[in-house]
Design a protein around this motif. Structure first.
Motif, PDB file in Angstrom:
ATOM      1  N   THR A 177     -13.941   0.304  -0.232  1.00  0.00           N
ATOM      2  CA  THR A 177     -13.836  -0.124  -1.624  1.00  0.00           C
ATOM      3  C   THR A 177     -13.234  -1.517  -1.754  1.00  0.00           C
ATOM      4  OG1 THR A 177     -11.703   0.964  -1.915  1.00  0.00           O
ATOM      5  CG2 THR A 177     -13.672   2.231  -2.493  1.00  0.00           C
ATOM      6  N   SER A 178     -12.690  -2.048  -0.674  1.00  0.00           N
ATOM      7  CA  SER A 178     -12.068  -3.392  -0.723  1.00  0.00           C
ATOM      8  C   SER A 178     -13.084  -4.473  -0.520  1.00  0.00           C
ATOM      9  CB  SER A 178     -10.996  -3.525   0.342  1.00  0.00           C
ATOM     10  OG  SER A 178      -9.963  -2.616   0.089  1.00  0.00           O
ATOM     11  N   LEU A 228      -0.657   4.953   0.605  1.00  0.00           N
ATOM     12  CA  LEU A 228      -0.936   5.222   2.011  1.00  0.00           C
ATOM     13  C   LEU A 228       0.364   5.320   2.806  1.00  0.00           C
ATOM     14  CD1 LEU A 228      -3.987   2.845   2.514  1.00  0.00           C
ATOM     15  CD2 LEU A 228      -4.021   5.341   2.395  1.00  0.00           C
ATOM     16  N   GLN A 251       0.852  -1.195   0.000  1.00  0.00           N
ATOM     17  CA  GLN A 251       0.000   0.000   0.000  1.00  0.00           C
ATOM     18  C   GLN A 251       0.887   1.245   0.000  1.00  0.00           C
ATOM     19  OE1 GLN A 251      -3.362   0.065  -0.221  1.00  0.00           O
ATOM     20  NE2 GLN A 251      -3.261  -2.153  -0.479  1.00  0.00           N
ATOM     21  N   ARG A 263      -8.826   8.413   4.529  1.00  0.00           N
ATOM     22  CA  ARG A 263      -8.367   7.625   3.381  1.00  0.00           C
ATOM     23  C   ARG A 263      -8.436   6.139   3.652  1.00  0.00           C
ATOM     24  NH1 ARG A 263      -3.345   9.636  -0.234  1.00  0.00           N
ATOM     25  NH2 ARG A 263      -4.540  11.213  -1.267  1.00  0.00           N
ATOM     26  N   LEU A 264      -8.016   5.748   4.858  1.00  0.00           N
ATOM     27  CA  LEU A 264      -8.064   4.332   5.231  1.00  0.00           C
ATOM     28  C   LEU A 264      -9.499   3.826   5.248  1.00  0.00           C
ATOM     29  CD1 LEU A 264      -5.387   4.337   8.067  1.00  0.00           C
ATOM     30  CD2 LEU A 264      -5.201   3.193   5.833  1.00  0.00           C
ATOM     31  N   GLN A 300     -11.964   4.986   3.411  1.00  0.00           N
ATOM     32  CA  GLN A 300     -12.386   4.875   2.025  1.00  0.00           C
ATOM     33  C   GLN A 300     -11.805   3.636   1.361  1.00  0.00           C
ATOM     34  OE1 GLN A 300     -11.230   8.581   0.264  1.00  0.00           O
ATOM     35  NE2 GLN A 300     -12.879   9.731   1.223  1.00  0.00           N
ATOM     36  N   GLU A 301     -10.540   3.351   1.649  1.00  0.00           N
ATOM     37  CA  GLU A 301      -9.886   2.153   1.101  1.00  0.00           C
ATOM     38  C   GLU A 301     -10.589   0.899   1.603  1.00  0.00           C
ATOM     39  OE1 GLU A 301      -7.168   1.654  -0.986  1.00  0.00           O
ATOM     40  OE2 GLU A 301      -7.181   3.799  -1.411  1.00  0.00           O
TER      41      GLU A 301
END
Length: 60
Positions: free
Chosen positions: A59-60, A17, A14, A52-53, A55-56
Motif C-alpha cells: 500500500t506504500s 507494527l 510505525q 502485515r509488513l 500488506q504495508e
C-alpha cells in the motif's frame, strides 16, 4: 533481532507494527540454553507480522 526491528519501527513512526513486535517480545521468555517457551505461538505471531509488513509495503 526483534528488539532491533522494534527500535527501527518506532524510529519510523510505525507504532501499530511496533506494538505487534512488542507483543511478540512480551510472550517469549527463553530459558537458559533453550528456545522460547511458547515457540509455536511466537512463530504464528511472527508469520502474522510478516503478512502485515507485506500488506504495508504493497500500500506504500
Amino acid at each position: 533481532m526483534l528488539a532491533r526491528l522494534l527500535e527501527r519501527l518506532e524510529d519510523a513512526g510505525q507504532y501499530r507494527l511496533a506494538d505487534r513486535v512488542m507483543d511478540i517480545l512480551s510472550i517469549c521468555s527463553p530459558k537458559i540454553a533453550s528456545h522460547c517457551e511458547s515457540a509455536e505461538r511466537t512463530k504464528s505471531m511472527i508469520r502474522s507480522l510478516i503478512e502485515r509488513l507485506r500488506q504495508e509495503a504493497e500500500t506504500s
